[in-house]
Design an enzyme around this catalytic site. Structure first.
Site, PDB file in Angstrom:
ATOM      1  N   ASP A  51       0.845  -1.198   0.000  1.00  0.00           N
ATOM      2  CA  ASP A  51       0.000   0.000   0.000  1.00  0.00           C
ATOM      3  C   ASP A  51       0.882   1.250   0.000  1.00  0.00           C
ATOM      4  O   ASP A  51       1.719   1.434   0.883  1.00  0.00           O
ATOM      5  CB  ASP A  51      -0.901   0.009   1.236  1.00  0.00           C
ATOM      6  N   TYR A  56       2.771  10.192  -0.281  1.00  0.00           N
ATOM      7  CA  TYR A  56       3.860   9.687   0.553  1.00  0.00           C
ATOM      8  C   TYR A  56       5.220  10.113   0.006  1.00  0.00           C
ATOM      9  O   TYR A  56       6.216  10.105   0.739  1.00  0.00           O
ATOM     10  CB  TYR A  56       3.825   8.159   0.649  1.00  0.00           C
ATOM     11  N   LYS A  85      -3.048   5.807  -4.601  1.00  0.00           N
ATOM     12  CA  LYS A  85      -4.120   6.713  -4.177  1.00  0.00           C
ATOM     13  C   LYS A  85      -4.122   8.026  -4.959  1.00  0.00           C
ATOM     14  O   LYS A  85      -3.063   8.593  -5.240  1.00  0.00           O
ATOM     15  CB  LYS A  85      -3.994   7.002  -2.681  1.00  0.00           C
ATOM     16  N   HIS A 118      -7.972   9.108  -2.142  1.00  0.00           N
ATOM     17  CA  HIS A 118      -7.289   9.122  -0.854  1.00  0.00           C
ATOM     18  C   HIS A 118      -8.145   9.742   0.251  1.00  0.00           C
ATOM     19  O   HIS A 118      -8.062   9.351   1.417  1.00  0.00           O
ATOM     20  CB  HIS A 118      -5.973   9.901  -0.977  1.00  0.00           C
TER      21      HIS A 118
END
Length: 324
Positions: A51, A56, A85, A118
């Site tokens: 994931d 990120y 996402k 997200h």
């Protein structure tokens, strides 16, 4: 019966999602390179569900790790279930596919197994992921989420992604998509914060009734910075009931915290960049909690979020004003 190491759930579109996933969101003190190295360790240990997310900032490193493990023969591409996402500044329909293609390019992958929205909260469209006004306040936007969803459906039709879903949605926001005219594909999952202090029982019941899988993040609590998380919040792994159950079954508190969710039908994402913990968090396949253990852990619920995310509250799409 105990969980099998290769256990999976069948999503409502027929694809299979491994029930134990590896989370790659890095804490402040952790580097992008650490995320990549940890992903290699996770795949070596046995994780097949990875994931990650654009926000990120480590899709390049995580993608390199996946491809390295494919190249050395540890796994084949079809063995890996990769989740990406769509960030909050890319909800306008014309930005959805380019955002997905950008992530695929960074990852070095031809397709994603799962691409999810997200957050229902939408920010001003643009290349700045946290657009702010002259006073430093976030600039919110209000695209109809159903239009965003149609753009995701088109990405699935184009075979850029196999399954599509959402994250951090409440039940009313999910129903907006489920009840939209011309719906082609239902969300396969809703990824949300979930742990013994926020067991999401009502949202879980709702999602099960709609054949939507609940995926839990922060299942062991959170150590995120104070801008996101109240540092005075109780810690999941220090809860006395959890510790007592863990002693009874001869397992770590982390293993029991994850097993509690798995036995309730929740897919879990475990995040650690420490090799020994990565391995330990995957060892959930040779024990099972009793009905009494589950009931005791049910009683620990506080409906407490680590991620209230105060900075989102002015958005008309803030998901946590509703109970579930």
């Amino acid at each position: 019966m105990a969980l099998k190491a290769d256990a999976y759930v069948v999503l409502n579109d027929g694809h299979k999602m491994p029930v134990i996933g590896f989370g790659t969101a890095a804490a402040e003190q952790e580097t992008k390179e650490q995320a990549g190295e940890a992903t290699k360790v996770a795949i070596d240990v046995g994780y097949r569900h990875i994931d990650c997310a654009f926000i990120y900032g480590n899709e390049v490193q995580v993608g390199q790790a996946i491809n390295a493990k494919i190249a050395d023969g540890t796994v084949k591409r079809e063995d890996i279930f990769y989740t990406g996402k769509l960030w909050s500044s890319n909800h306008v329909p014309e930005r959805v596919r380019p955002a997905l293609e950008k992530s695929l390019k960074d990852l070095g992958l031809d397709y994603m197994d799962l691409f999810i929205i997200h957050n229902p909260v939408e920010l001003k469209p643009g290349d700045d992921p946290f657009s702010k006004d002259e006073n430093g306040k976030l600039i919110f936007h209000n695209t109809d989420i159903r239009d965003t969803w149609k753009a995701l459906e088109a990405c699935k039709d184009a075979k850029l992604v196999r399954s599509i879903g959402v994250s951090n949605f409440n039940s009313k926001q999910l129903e907006l998509i489920l009840n939209m005219p011309g719906l082609k594909y239902k969300p396969v999952c809703n990824q949300v914060e979930c742990h013994i202090f926020l067991n999401q029982s009502k949202l879980l019941e709702f999602c099960k009734s709609k054949d939507i899988v609940l995926v839990g993040y922060s299942v062991l609590g959170s150590s995120r910075p104070k801008d996101w998380v109240d540092q005075n919040s109780p810690k999941v792994l220090e809860d006395p009931v959890l510790i007592d159950v863990a002693k009874k079954v001869g397992r770590s508190a982390a293993q029991v915290a994850m097993c509690y969710l798995l036995q309730r039908g929740i897919v879990v994402l475990a995040k650690s960049f420490t090799p020994e913990r990565i391995k330990q968090n995957f060892q959930l396949c040779d024990f099972q909690l009793s009905a009494e253990d589950i009931q005791r852990l049910d009683g620990v619920n506080k409906n407490m979020r680590y991620f209230n995310i105060e900075i989102w509250k002015e958005s008309p799409k803030y998901p946590y004003h509703d109970e579930y």
